[in-house]
Design an enzyme around this catalytic site. Sequence first.
Site, PDB file in Angstrom:
ATOM      1  N   HIS A   1      27.344 -39.709  19.951  1.00 57.77           N
ATOM      2  CA  HIS A   1      28.698 -39.149  20.054  1.00 57.77           C
ATOM      3  C   HIS A   1      29.606 -39.859  21.055  1.00 57.77           C
ATOM      4  CE1 HIS A   1      27.823 -35.879  17.381  1.00 57.77           C
ATOM      5  NE2 HIS A   1      26.934 -35.310  18.179  1.00 57.77           N
TER       6      HIS A   1
ATOM      7  N   ASP B   1      17.926 -31.188  14.487  1.00 55.66           N
ATOM      8  CA  ASP B   1      18.608 -29.912  14.726  1.00 55.66           C
ATOM      9  C   ASP B   1      19.147 -29.263  13.452  1.00 55.66           C
ATOM     10  OD1 ASP B   1      20.237 -32.147  14.675  1.00 55.66           O
ATOM     11  OD2 ASP B   1      21.274 -31.713  16.546  1.00 55.66           O
TER      12      ASP B   1
END
Length: 395
Positions: free
Chosen positions: A140, A265
């Site tokens: 990110h 996730d």
Amino acid sequence: MADTALYFMHDDALRYRFNADHPFDQRRLVMTNDLLTRIGALSDDIIVRPATGMADWEAWIRYIHREDYIEAVKRLSEAAPAEEWVARSDQYGLHTEDTPYFTGMHQAASAIVGGSVAACEAVMNGRSVHALHLGGGLHHAFSEKGAGFCVYNDASVAISWLRRHYNARILYIDTDVHHGDGVQWSFYTDPNVFTYSIHETGKFLFPGTGFVNERGAGEGFGACVNVPLEPYTEDESWLHCFEETIGQVARSFRPDIIISQHGCDAHAFDPLSHMHCSMRIYAEMPKMIHRLAHASCEGRWVALGGGGYDIWRVVPRAWSMLWLEMSEHPLKDELVRQPLTPLPEAWIARWSGEAPVPLPSTWLDDVARWAPMPRRSIIEAKNEQVKELALEYVR
């Protein structure tokens, strides 16, 4: 060349720790290493601890990150940062709840970059066919700021290193539940880097990007595919969409090397997303990537870690199964025959005292015990539409 695999780790990666209450918890690395060691799948002769120093790491980091941002990371890494830099920390995305600055941040984040580059070098110079660096996958971070628990974008740096040193064509595969935005935007106009991300739709989840109309720009148009899936997607739909899209992408792009990011996730237990997948996708998805690597680029495959915030019940199992696949460990085939193969009792005993939840007893989940998911047919139909749109420009 033998189908060899190397396991990269750097002790400084364990110091990548924001604060005691932060969901990014590096105990997941320790637990994974312990699980693999206890089953005899990890030994010192296949563990590589990169010896490259800070000067090289910083030179590589500059391939992606701005000089002023690197300076801010350094200054905010000090035990008592100057007030001037604390005042500017918001500007660099390092004073948020997600990505707060911490002491030693520059050293720890740089070591993670070093590990990912070292893994790529080992594969490209022929030392190994595959390489795994679970400390990496911080996808990110942007050129000028940190975001989403990520300070330096080791995946982008490693890809840029491969472009500069080997002029390689790279297929980047991101399987984290959050869109791989930092890597996508780093190479959005580069026709030699194909960025692929399958994730929960940004309509409901950070970072709010990764829609099917994001396809690259300029010369890089068409070298970007996003597969944003609906919340509460289950195994069958996830695996179907992944296999159909990534297979076509690999055949079309014909990379020199695959770099995959393995945030785990999308599991139903993860507290930071809304997907409803089981351990099955983390057993089957690496097999698909493994086959693609051999079919498209002579096996050259580097895998990185990423997200994953149920560190007790999900991450160690998922990342261990990734290594079992990469290293061709016989247990990976046993799990096909016996999905509910028990985990080592010694591993469960070692970590049960620290875990706030009961640890799983088997490698895969007993999904027969899970409650049926409402709206399954609607979710699957929407995902099918997204899959077809994602493939619209892939030939």
